[in-house]
Enzyme design. Structure first.
Site, PDB file in Angstrom:
ATOM      1  N   PRO A  41      67.182  69.320  46.452  1.00 33.01           N
ATOM      2  CG  PRO A  41      67.872  69.913  44.305  1.00 33.01           C
ATOM      3  CD  PRO A  41      68.300  69.947  45.742  1.00 33.01           C
ATOM      4  NE  ARG A  58      64.102  62.261  41.761  1.00 34.25           N
ATOM      5  CZ  ARG A  58      65.331  62.649  41.993  1.00 34.25           C
ATOM      6  NH1 ARG A  58      65.776  62.764  43.227  1.00 34.25           N
ATOM      7  NH2 ARG A  58      66.130  62.950  40.994  1.00 34.25           N
ATOM      8  CE1 TYR A  67      68.541  59.440  43.645  1.00 36.69           C
ATOM      9  CE2 TYR A  67      66.607  59.238  42.259  1.00 36.69           C
ATOM     10  CZ  TYR A  67      67.861  59.744  42.476  1.00 36.69           C
ATOM     11  OH  TYR A  67      68.452  60.552  41.551  1.00 36.69           O
ATOM     12  CG  ASN A 113      71.484  63.607  49.092  1.00 41.69           C
ATOM     13  OD1 ASN A 113      71.761  64.135  48.017  1.00 41.69           O
ATOM     14  ND2 ASN A 113      70.941  62.413  49.191  1.00 41.69           N
ATOM     15  CB  ALA A 122      70.128  68.072  40.716  1.00 44.11           C
ATOM     16  CG  HIS A 152      75.579  61.962  46.334  1.00 40.93           C
ATOM     17  ND1 HIS A 152      74.769  62.940  45.824  1.00 40.93           N
ATOM     18  CD2 HIS A 152      76.808  62.521  46.506  1.00 40.93           C
ATOM     19  CE1 HIS A 152      75.472  64.054  45.681  1.00 40.93           C
ATOM     20  NE2 HIS A 152      76.712  63.817  46.091  1.00 40.93           N
ATOM     21  NE  ARG A 159      71.633  57.991  38.996  1.00 44.35           N
ATOM     22  CZ  ARG A 159      70.820  58.906  39.506  1.00 44.35           C
ATOM     23  NH1 ARG A 159      71.073  59.435  40.679  1.00 44.35           N
ATOM     24  NH2 ARG A 159      69.751  59.275  38.848  1.00 44.35           N
TER      25      ARG A 159
END
Length: 144
Positions: free
Chosen positions: A11, A19, A24, A75, A78, A101, A108
């Site tokens: 997602p 984003r 990222y 990957n 979430a 990832h 994080r």
């Protein structure tokens, strides 16, 4: 015959490039997929890429990979932190899997520090951006 590798992206990865670029990066998912296919070809691997925001679709693709692919790179986004279903699908198919990832999930938020995929993964690569996909392909090329 070339070994076949399925790359799955979970997602929000369809939003790469726009984003949270500070987290990222600025590469789009299309950029990463193009790079992965080219890298795979150079390694003698046939790479297929798919992305879904839907957990069940990812589970179905994992299940369908048995007999069609030799390994999976994922990957899970979430879903890493929430999906027992993805964990169970990997356990059921028994294929080598590398979890990737883009960001370092351990620097994080605390809820990102746990992955349900990691215990069933052959290896985990995080925090190296798109290079993580290249490294995963190299690792699978050696393993296969």
């Amino acid at each position: 015959m070339a070994h076949r590798v399925l790359i799955l992206n979970g997602p929000n990865l369809n939003m790469l490039g726009t984003r949270e670029p500070q987290t990222y990066g600025t590469q789009t998912l299309a950029d990463i997929e193009k790079m992965a296919v080219a890298e795979g070809k150079a390694l003698g691997l046939e790479v297929t890429c798919r992305q879904s925001n839907i957990e069940g679709e990812l589970v179905t693709w994992i299940q369908q990979a048995m007999g069609q692919f030799d390994a999976i790179i994922i990957n899970p986004g979430a879903y890493s932190h929430t999906s027992i279903a993805i964990h169970d699908a990997f356990r059921a198919v028994g294929l080598p899997v590398i979890e990737v990832h883009l960001s370092n999930i351990y620097t994080r938020e605390p809820f990102r520090h746990h992955s349900y995929v990691s215990p069933v993964a052959t290896g985990v690569i995080c925090g190296l951006g798109a290079t993580g996909y290249k490294l995963a392909l190299h690792a699978l090329a050696e393993k296969l």
